[in-house]
Design a protein around this motif. Structure first.
Motif, PDB file in Angstrom:
ATOM      1  N   LEU A   1      40.054  65.650  13.739  1.00  0.00           N
ATOM      2  CA  LEU A   1      40.591  64.739  12.731  1.00  0.00           C
ATOM      3  C   LEU A   1      41.540  65.469  11.787  1.00  0.00           C
ATOM      4  O   LEU A   1      42.458  64.877  11.230  1.00  0.00           O
ATOM      5  CB  LEU A   1      39.454  64.111  11.922  1.00  0.00           C
ATOM      6  CG  LEU A   1      38.430  63.304  12.722  1.00  0.00           C
ATOM      7  CD1 LEU A   1      37.420  62.662  11.777  1.00  0.00           C
ATOM      8  CD2 LEU A   1      39.117  62.226  13.549  1.00  0.00           C
TER       9      LEU A   1
ATOM     10  N   PRO B   1      45.210  66.479  14.063  1.00  0.00           N
ATOM     11  CA  PRO B   1      45.429  65.500  15.138  1.00  0.00           C
ATOM     12  C   PRO B   1      46.673  65.815  15.954  1.00  0.00           C
ATOM     13  O   PRO B   1      46.828  65.320  17.061  1.00  0.00           O
ATOM     14  CB  PRO B   1      45.585  64.175  14.385  1.00  0.00           C
ATOM     15  CG  PRO B   1      46.018  64.559  13.022  1.00  0.00           C
ATOM     16  CD  PRO B   1      45.400  65.896  12.736  1.00  0.00           C
TER      17      PRO B   1
ATOM     18  N   ILE C   1      49.708  55.702  18.123  1.00  0.00           N
ATOM     19  CA  ILE C   1      48.411  56.012  17.530  1.00  0.00           C
ATOM     20  C   ILE C   1      47.427  54.917  17.883  1.00  0.00           C
ATOM     21  O   ILE C   1      47.763  53.726  17.880  1.00  0.00           O
ATOM     22  CB  ILE C   1      48.558  56.151  16.002  1.00  0.00           C
ATOM     23  CG1 ILE C   1      49.316  57.443  15.693  1.00  0.00           C
ATOM     24  CG2 ILE C   1      47.206  56.136  15.309  1.00  0.00           C
ATOM     25  CD1 ILE C   1      49.808  57.523  14.286  1.00  0.00           C
ATOM     26  N   LEU C   2      46.224  55.330  18.234  1.00  0.00           N
ATOM     27  CA  LEU C   2      45.210  54.355  18.606  1.00  0.00           C
ATOM     28  C   LEU C   2      43.871  54.801  18.029  1.00  0.00           C
ATOM     29  O   LEU C   2      43.467  55.947  18.232  1.00  0.00           O
ATOM     30  CB  LEU C   2      45.134  54.259  20.137  1.00  0.00           C
ATOM     31  CG  LEU C   2      44.085  53.309  20.695  1.00  0.00           C
ATOM     32  CD1 LEU C   2      44.444  51.865  20.368  1.00  0.00           C
ATOM     33  CD2 LEU C   2      43.958  53.487  22.192  1.00  0.00           C
ATOM     34  N   ASN C   3      43.216  53.904  17.369  1.00  0.00           N
ATOM     35  CA  ASN C   3      41.897  54.207  16.799  1.00  0.00           C
ATOM     36  C   ASN C   3      41.884  55.483  15.975  1.00  0.00           C
ATOM     37  O   ASN C   3      40.913  56.243  15.963  1.00  0.00           O
ATOM     38  CB  ASN C   3      40.849  54.310  17.917  1.00  0.00           C
ATOM     39  CG  ASN C   3      40.620  52.984  18.604  1.00  0.00           C
ATOM     40  OD1 ASN C   3      40.924  51.923  18.042  1.00  0.00           O
ATOM     41  ND2 ASN C   3      40.104  53.027  19.812  1.00  0.00           N
ATOM     42  N   GLY C   4      43.004  55.728  15.324  1.00  0.00           N
ATOM     43  CA  GLY C   4      43.036  56.869  14.423  1.00  0.00           C
ATOM     44  C   GLY C   4      43.332  58.187  15.089  1.00  0.00           C
ATOM     45  O   GLY C   4      43.166  59.239  14.478  1.00  0.00           O
ATOM     46  N   MET C   5      43.751  58.147  16.341  1.00  0.00           N
ATOM     47  CA  MET C   5      44.167  59.387  16.993  1.00  0.00           C
ATOM     48  C   MET C   5      45.460  59.112  17.734  1.00  0.00           C
ATOM     49  O   MET C   5      45.747  57.972  18.088  1.00  0.00           O
ATOM     50  CB  MET C   5      43.113  59.848  18.017  1.00  0.00           C
ATOM     51  CG  MET C   5      42.048  60.762  17.435  1.00  0.00           C
ATOM     52  SD  MET C   5      40.824  61.212  18.681  1.00  0.00           S
ATOM     53  CE  MET C   5      41.604  62.614  19.474  1.00  0.00           C
ATOM     54  N   PHE C   6      46.212  60.170  17.990  1.00  0.00           N
ATOM     55  CA  PHE C   6      47.338  59.985  18.891  1.00  0.00           C
ATOM     56  C   PHE C   6      46.756  59.581  20.243  1.00  0.00           C
ATOM     57  O   PHE C   6      45.848  60.234  20.757  1.00  0.00           O
ATOM     58  CB  PHE C   6      48.154  61.272  19.012  1.00  0.00           C
ATOM     59  CG  PHE C   6      48.972  61.554  17.784  1.00  0.00           C
ATOM     60  CD1 PHE C   6      50.020  60.706  17.431  1.00  0.00           C
ATOM     61  CD2 PHE C   6      48.692  62.648  16.979  1.00  0.00           C
ATOM     62  CE1 PHE C   6      50.775  60.957  16.290  1.00  0.00           C
ATOM     63  CE2 PHE C   6      49.442  62.901  15.840  1.00  0.00           C
ATOM     64  CZ  PHE C   6      50.485  62.054  15.488  1.00  0.00           C
TER      65      PHE C   6
ATOM     66  N   ILE D   1      43.406  61.151  23.191  1.00  0.00           N
ATOM     67  CA  ILE D   1      42.057  60.612  23.361  1.00  0.00           C
ATOM     68  C   ILE D   1      41.549  61.001  24.747  1.00  0.00           C
ATOM     69  O   ILE D   1      41.966  60.464  25.760  1.00  0.00           O
ATOM     70  CB  ILE D   1      42.034  59.085  23.177  1.00  0.00           C
ATOM     71  CG1 ILE D   1      42.503  58.719  21.762  1.00  0.00           C
ATOM     72  CG2 ILE D   1      40.630  58.539  23.427  1.00  0.00           C
ATOM     73  CD1 ILE D   1      42.634  57.235  21.510  1.00  0.00           C
TER      74      ILE D   1
ATOM     75  N   GLY E   1      49.926  61.980   9.522  1.00  0.00           N
ATOM     76  CA  GLY E   1      48.501  61.860   9.807  1.00  0.00           C
ATOM     77  C   GLY E   1      47.673  62.111   8.572  1.00  0.00           C
ATOM     78  O   GLY E   1      47.968  62.994   7.779  1.00  0.00           O
TER      79      GLY E   1
END
Ligand SMILES: [Zn+2]
Ligand SMILES: [Zn+2]
Lengths: 263, 342
Positions: free
Chosen positions: B203, B206, B231-236, B240, B328
């Protein structure tokens, strides 16, 4: 086969093979029976695969008596190792070969699964290709059904074709009782006790995939093999709904109770 | 560390140089000297004060003293100890009361205390930065899983309580944890790294491109995700679990034929290594809104329930990071986890 005879004559004659399987780095190999090696049928096609095939075979079976210089000797020596490996891939899927490998598996001689949730389940060597010189040996864990790299570089450089793509799967078909129970135990990344949203969303998605599979199997009345058969709806609901995110997204869903950081 | 010429090696750097301690960061003295960071540790280790002094290589500040020329050889369990000037003075001063056995108690207390401070330190801004340098240098090794293609791992604990489990390696590429390959790590307490560090690292940084391997990770230009990545669900999205999904799942075969799921020995664990082909399938928010078009903005109440204390804007975004201008924003967490009641 006459067990007693092959046992006693290996004491005298398996000089090269004894040396080979006891050499450092060759721990994954089992000893191929003399009988298997001397049956030409088992070696079909290998004569074109191995340089100085006949000399190599003579060496492996301890009947080598060519008077040659060191370079030649080394070439034949390395051909012999290659030949042994190629025959090994065939031998370990025979009844006797499977038993020998099974013994080694039970003693975890191929190592243990590094995945924490596999709890040191023993591994089996495997190849990603049956064609030599393409891929080094990998280790298969029947518990997580995944492949791992050998820890030691001595093992990591062995040709995977010496074990082949089928052996580690055949062994569980032949000995279904050996199939380990599967587990849904897994690692959940957390920050101060709270899940990371991106990882948690993936886990939820994977859980759905697993549920789908279990439904399919149930319909077919096939055992899914999970240890926690009670897991159906258990979905250990956790105390923590809050999930952390790393970077800002356009995500505004609060239903999932995300923590967000809009600028 | 401030090891100026001639100064003997500090306790901290010699601890970190021990075999098996390669994963440890060198906790800064500033961090240790801030009492706030040590809150609650007094009760967790025996001879706390002495242990702390040992870690900081300081002389105990008690009673002013008489004659100090006496050397006490008992203190030299290892050659290095002689170099620890602070230790030596402390030992001399109390050498009637502090026996060698005390010293070994203090030594092991110091290791425990250092470990517990370390658990907090690596979740602080300075500490996590130091760990990121170690990560870049590859000090933590790589994932043993074949399909992770040598993705670099992070040391983690499965418990924050010492004595429960040894250090493990967390792979951001498959989001799983592994036993370190070398047995020398199997005596290192996992609590000294803690449960939070691994995920917090992801986190906090990122922009590390988790799809990069080998030499690419060493060049800082190639190893960072460009800012315009989705970005998806708070991550690049590309970060994931890039080691999972199609092409990264083992398909069992016998003589070239796939082993069917219907076989008793058929695959049962592929879900564990799966990842949607279209990663936006993980966008639960979008999916939820698609399926419930009229449920717009009235969900806020659901957030306020229970312990779900939600902040619209995490405080102190930049505290953990060195690049505060980056778009981020990792979850802000105070340096010592004081917000853990969150
Ligand atoms: Zn496993
Ligand atoms: Zn991995």
């Amino acid at each position: 086969m006459d067990e007693y005879a092959s046992e006693s004559d290996s004491d005298y004659t398996s000089y090269w093979r004894d040396w080979f399987i006891s050499s450092r780095g060759n721990e994954y190999f089992c000893e191929i029976d003399e009988d298997y090696l001397t049956d030409r049928f088992n070696l079909t096609g290998l004569n074109t695969e191995v340089q100085y095939y006949q000399y190599a075979l003579d060496l492996v079976t301890d009947v080598f008596d060519l008077d040659c210089d060191d370079d030649m000797r080394e070439t034949i020596e390395s051909s012999a190792r290659h030949l042994y490996g190629l025959v090994h891939a065939r031998y370990i899927v025979t009844t006797r070969g499977l038993t020998k490998m099974l013994d080694k598996y039970k003693k975890a001689e191929f190592g243990k699964c590094p995945r924490v949730n596999c709890h040191s389940h023993p591994l089996l060597p495997m190849g990603l290709s049956d064609i030599p010189n393409l891929k080094p040996v990998k280790l298969y864990c029947a518990r997580c059904e995944d492949l791992y790299n050998p820890k030691s570089s001595r093992h990591a450089s062995i040709d995977g074709a010496y074990f082949g793509t089928s052996f580690h799967n055949i062994i569980f078909q032949v000995y279904p009782a050996l199939i380990p129970s599967k587990s849904i135990e897994r690692y959940i990344p957390r920050v101060y006790g709270f899940k990371v949203h991106a990882a948690a969303a993936l886990v939820r998605w994977q859980d759905l995939k697993r549920d789908d599979m279990r439904r399919r199997l149930r319909k077919l009345e096939i055992e899914s093999g999970f240890r926690e058969e009670q897991m159906d709806d258990e979905e250990e609901e956790e105390e923590d709904d809050v999930e952390f995110e790393g970077v800002d997204g356009a995500n505004t869903n609060t239903n999932m109770r995300l923590i967000e950081g809009p600028m | 560390m401030s090891t100026s010429s001639g100064t003997p090696e500090s306790w901290i750097s010699s601890f970190c140089a021990l075999p098996g301690h390669e994963y440890f960061a060198e906790v800064s003295e500033e961090f240790i000297e801030d009492d706030f960071n040590l809150t609650g540790l007094q009760t967790q280790v025996a001879m706390y004060k002495e242990a702390l002094e040992m870690i900081l290589d300081v002389e105990p500040e008690d009673d002013e003293d008489e004659d100090e020329d006496e050397e006490d050889e008992d203190e030299n369990e290892s050659g290095e100890d002689a170099d620890r000037t602070g230790m030596r003075h402390g030992a001399e001063r109390r050498h009637h009361s502090r026996m060698a056995s005390d010293l070994s108690v203090i030594e092991s207390s110091a290791e425990m205390l250092y470990g517990l401070i370390h658990q907090r330190f690596i979740c602080s801004r300075v500490g996590i930065q130091q760990m990121s340098e170690k990560y870049e240098f590859g000090h933590f090794g790589c994932c043993p899983r074949t399909h992770c293609e040598q993705a670099r791992t992070l040391p983690v604990g499965l418990s924050d309580i010492p004595g429960e489990d040894t250090v493990k390696l967390f792979c951001p590429s498959c989001l799983d944890v592994y036993v370190p390959p070398n047995s020398r790590f199997q005596t290192v307490d996992g609590a000294f790294f803690g449960r939070t560090f691994g995920a917090l690292f992801l986190l906090t940084f990122p922009e590390y491109d988790l799809t990069k391997r080998g030499a690419d990770v060493l060049s800082s230009t190639n190893s960072k995700v460009p800012e315009d990545e989705s970005i998806l669900n708070g991550m690049f999205a590309k970060n994931i679990a890039p080691g999972l999904g199609g092409g990264h799942i083992y398909e069992p075969k016998i003589y070239g034929f796939k082993v069917s799921e219907r076989a008793r020995s058929g695959p049962r664990m592929q879900w564990l290594r799966d990842r949607p082909e279209v990663i936006t399938e993980l966008d639960e928010a979008r999916l939820y809104h698609e399926q419930n078009p009229d449920s717009d903005e009235e969900e806020d109440e659901s957030m306020a329930n229970g312990r779900a204390l939600v902040r619209r804007r995490p405080p102190g975004n930049a505290r953990l990071r060195q690049r505060p201008n980056h778009s981020g924003s990792p979850m802000a967490l105070s340096a010592n986890g004081a917000e853990s009641e969150l």
